[in-house]
Design an enzyme around this catalytic site. Structure first.
Site, PDB file in Angstrom:
ATOM      1  N   LYS A 125      11.660  12.139   5.025  1.00  0.00           N
ATOM      2  CA  LYS A 125      10.932  11.339   6.016  1.00  0.00           C
ATOM      3  C   LYS A 125      11.818  10.187   6.483  1.00  0.00           C
ATOM      4  O   LYS A 125      12.891   9.944   5.925  1.00  0.00           O
ATOM      5  CB  LYS A 125       9.640  10.837   5.391  1.00  0.00           C
ATOM      6  CG  LYS A 125       8.806  12.004   4.885  1.00  0.00           C
ATOM      7  CD  LYS A 125       7.483  11.571   4.406  1.00  0.00           C
ATOM      8  CE  LYS A 125       6.427  12.344   5.155  1.00  0.00           C
ATOM      9  NZ  LYS A 125       5.206  11.580   5.327  1.00  0.00           N
TER      10      LYS A 125
ATOM     11  N   TYR B   5      -0.460  20.414  10.677  1.00  0.00           N
ATOM     12  CA  TYR B   5      -0.491  19.709   9.382  1.00  0.00           C
ATOM     13  C   TYR B   5      -1.726  18.802   9.300  1.00  0.00           C
ATOM     14  O   TYR B   5      -2.454  18.800   8.308  1.00  0.00           O
ATOM     15  CB  TYR B   5       0.795  18.898   9.245  1.00  0.00           C
ATOM     16  CG  TYR B   5       0.869  17.989   8.045  1.00  0.00           C
ATOM     17  CD1 TYR B   5       1.060  18.493   6.764  1.00  0.00           C
ATOM     18  CD2 TYR B   5       0.750  16.597   8.198  1.00  0.00           C
ATOM     19  CE1 TYR B   5       1.134  17.646   5.666  1.00  0.00           C
ATOM     20  CE2 TYR B   5       0.831  15.752   7.112  1.00  0.00           C
ATOM     21  CZ  TYR B   5       1.021  16.267   5.850  1.00  0.00           C
ATOM     22  OH  TYR B   5       1.088  15.432   4.761  1.00  0.00           O
TER      23      TYR B   5
HETATM   24  P1  NAD Z   1       6.450  16.539  -1.694  1.00  0.00           P
HETATM   25  O1  NAD Z   1       6.863  17.604  -0.731  1.00  0.00           O
HETATM   26  O2  NAD Z   1       7.522  15.758  -2.372  1.00  0.00           O
HETATM   27  O3  NAD Z   1       5.479  17.137  -2.803  1.00  0.00           O
HETATM   28  C1  NAD Z   1       4.628  18.230  -2.568  1.00  0.00           C
HETATM   29  C2  NAD Z   1       4.840  19.201  -3.698  1.00  0.00           C
HETATM   30  O4  NAD Z   1       3.980  20.344  -3.478  1.00  0.00           O
HETATM   31  C3  NAD Z   1       6.279  19.769  -3.751  1.00  0.00           C
HETATM   32  O5  NAD Z   1       6.869  19.499  -5.009  1.00  0.00           O
HETATM   33  C4  NAD Z   1       6.107  21.241  -3.513  1.00  0.00           C
HETATM   34  O6  NAD Z   1       7.001  22.056  -4.262  1.00  0.00           O
HETATM   35  C5  NAD Z   1       4.671  21.476  -3.952  1.00  0.00           C
HETATM   36  N1  NAD Z   1       4.173  22.716  -3.408  1.00  0.00           N
HETATM   37  C6  NAD Z   1       4.362  23.225  -2.150  1.00  0.00           C
HETATM   38  N2  NAD Z   1       3.835  24.438  -2.062  1.00  0.00           N
HETATM   39  C7  NAD Z   1       3.308  24.723  -3.287  1.00  0.00           C
HETATM   40  C8  NAD Z   1       2.648  25.862  -3.805  1.00  0.00           C
HETATM   41  N3  NAD Z   1       2.422  26.943  -3.062  1.00  0.00           N
HETATM   42  N4  NAD Z   1       2.251  25.832  -5.097  1.00  0.00           N
HETATM   43  C9  NAD Z   1       2.490  24.742  -5.876  1.00  0.00           C
HETATM   44  N5  NAD Z   1       3.116  23.638  -5.424  1.00  0.00           N
HETATM   45  C10 NAD Z   1       3.517  23.635  -4.142  1.00  0.00           C
HETATM   46  O7  NAD Z   1       5.470  15.564  -0.877  1.00  0.00           O
HETATM   47  P2  NAD Z   1       4.859  14.164  -1.282  1.00  0.00           P
HETATM   48  O8  NAD Z   1       5.429  13.170  -0.353  1.00  0.00           O
HETATM   49  O9  NAD Z   1       4.966  13.948  -2.741  1.00  0.00           O
HETATM   50  O10 NAD Z   1       3.341  14.382  -0.863  1.00  0.00           O
HETATM   51  C11 NAD Z   1       2.291  14.616  -1.800  1.00  0.00           C
HETATM   52  C12 NAD Z   1       0.988  14.819  -1.034  1.00  0.00           C
HETATM   53  O11 NAD Z   1       0.714  13.677  -0.219  1.00  0.00           O
HETATM   54  C13 NAD Z   1       1.013  16.010  -0.076  1.00  0.00           C
HETATM   55  O12 NAD Z   1      -0.245  16.617  -0.057  1.00  0.00           O
HETATM   56  C14 NAD Z   1       1.289  15.373   1.270  1.00  0.00           C
HETATM   57  O13 NAD Z   1       0.817  16.157   2.336  1.00  0.00           O
HETATM   58  C15 NAD Z   1       0.530  14.055   1.133  1.00  0.00           C
HETATM   59  N6  NAD Z   1       1.056  13.010   2.028  1.00  0.00           N
HETATM   60  C16 NAD Z   1       2.262  12.427   1.780  1.00  0.00           C
HETATM   61  C17 NAD Z   1       2.727  11.423   2.627  1.00  0.00           C
HETATM   62  C18 NAD Z   1       4.050  10.736   2.391  1.00  0.00           C
HETATM   63  O14 NAD Z   1       4.351   9.787   3.119  1.00  0.00           O
HETATM   64  N7  NAD Z   1       4.858  11.153   1.426  1.00  0.00           N
HETATM   65  C19 NAD Z   1       1.976  11.044   3.739  1.00  0.00           C
HETATM   66  C20 NAD Z   1       0.759  11.664   3.958  1.00  0.00           C
HETATM   67  C21 NAD Z   1       0.292  12.633   3.084  1.00  0.00           C
END
Ligand code: NAD
Length: 335
Positions: free
Chosen positions: A192, A149
């Site tokens: 998480k 990741y």
């Molecule tokens: P989340 O999983 O709630 O949201 C990610 C969204 O991406 C989901 O709704 C999922 O359906 C969508 N997705 C996955 N595969 C897809 C595809 N093939 N086509 C279209 N959409 C797709 O996660 P989040 O917590 O909202 O995270 C948002 C971003 O922030 C991500 O890139 C994540 O890696 C990054 N991030 C989040 C955190 C955190 O603490 N939440 C920490 C570090 C990085």
């Protein structure tokens, strides 16, 4: 609508994306959301929402048509349990999503592109003790992220840098440190730590059992940032002229045991902790916010306790609703 800036939020059906859509609408933007699913916990506020698999090039072209700016949040992701057990799937899916979304943005002449990276890009060797030094942006190299990741996030950061240098697209890169809040995944294996802990304590309270399972000895440390600060920071970074990666998180480090104690106090419920084997990720991680303060003239300001109050109340409500549904189902099924 003619005078409104048109933006795309990918991953708009997810936790941060759905909150960001609401924030951007309040700021007066015209917003298209794209995701493989609709938001699970409330209707979207987006002007337009398209169900698209962004691993596919044609879908990325469709998503980025006619917008000036992209907030790229779509990712196959979850908590430690998910990330440490799905390396190949995550590397494959997220590489395709990011390669295709950025190239499609360039093809459609998008001006600004914000990529959401993660603290998971930081090298494992700097995070081996619970009192590890806060991570500065420059600490990313020599690279040694713990999981696939993090490696993919790092490569996509580099991709953004080259698209900026070679094609002039204004890229912004944020490195989130554990964002939490209401209307996020709270069960099912992708949740998480803050959401999982709120759920365990709400379930214990409901069932009158005091024992809470914690992965490892619970002395591993993290910092946690509330969602309202997160979307504010995203907006400020997009509007800034800073194109290098930037941390976005709180810089108050707590142990997972302390996190559980804070939530138990909010729930007004006495818990006992049972430490079991489970994925823990790095031993200690915190955000160094010097650069964030310097660049954005701002830093996250909502306390962990205040953010957790709102989050816990929402998750307790979900747990109660689920329990009622389960009871009704058992009655119908004659169990
Ligand atoms: P989340 O999983 O709630 O949201 C990610 C969204 O991406 C989901 O709704 C999922 O359906 C969508 N997705 C996955 N595969 C897809 C595809 N093939 N086509 C279209 N959409 C797709 O996660 P989040 O917590 O909202 O995270 C948002 C971003 O922030 C991500 O890139 C994540 O890696 C990054 N991030 C989040 C955190 C955190 O603490 N939440 C920490 C570090 C990085």
């Amino acid at each position: 609508m003619e005078n409104q800036t048109k933006v795309l939020v990918t991953g708009a059906g997810g936790f941060i994306g759905s909150h960001l859509v609401t924030y951007l609408k309040e700021k007066g933007y015209w917003v298209r959301g794209a995701d493989i699913k609709y938001p699970e916990f409330a209707a979207t506020d987006a002007d337009e929402f398209e169900i698209l698999d962004l691993r596919r090039w044609d879908n990325c072209l469709q998503a980025t048509r006619g917008v000036e700016e992209v907030f790229a949040l779509a990712a196959d992701m979850g908590g430690m349990g998910f990330i440490s057990n799905h390396h190949a799937q995550i590397l494959y899916n997220n590489s395709l999503i990011n390669l295709h979304t950025l190239e499609a943005a360039k093809t459609n002449d998008v001006k600004r592109y914000l990529y959401t990276s993660s603290a998971c890009i930081y090298p494992e060797y700097l995070q081996e003790s619970a009192d590890a030094k806060p991570l500065k942006e420059a600490d990313a190299y020599p690279a040694q992220p713990q999981d696939a990741y993090g490696w993919e996030k790092l490569v996509s950061e580099i991709l953004c840098m080259h698209y900026r240098n070679d094609y002039g697209i204004e890229t912004r890169t944020v490195r989130f440190h554990n964002i939490f809040g209401e209307k996020g995944t709270w069960e099912g294996g992708r949740e998480k730590a803050p959401a999982a802990m709120c759920r365990k304590i709400a379930e214990a309270k409901l069932n009158g059992k005091t024992e809470i399972e914690i992965w490892g000895d619970g002395e591993q440390t993290r910092s946690f940032c509330y969602i309202n600060d997160c979307v504010e920071g995203l907006y400020r970074l997009m509007r800034s002229d800073f194109s290098e990666p930037l941390n976005l998180g709180q810089d108050r480090m707590v142990t997972i045991n302390q996190l559980a104690d804070i939530i138990a106090e909010i729930a007004d419920f006495k818990i006992t902790k049972k430490h079991i084997d489970g994925p823990q990720g790095v031993r200690g991680r915190n955000s160094d916010n010097d650069k964030l303060r310097e660049v954005l003239k701002w830093e996250p300001e909502i306390s962990l306790e205040d953010g957790l109050k709102t989050t816990y109340q929402w998750i307790e409500e979900q747990v109660r609703r689920q329990a009622t549904k389960d009871k009704e189902f058992s009655k119908i099924a004659g169990k």
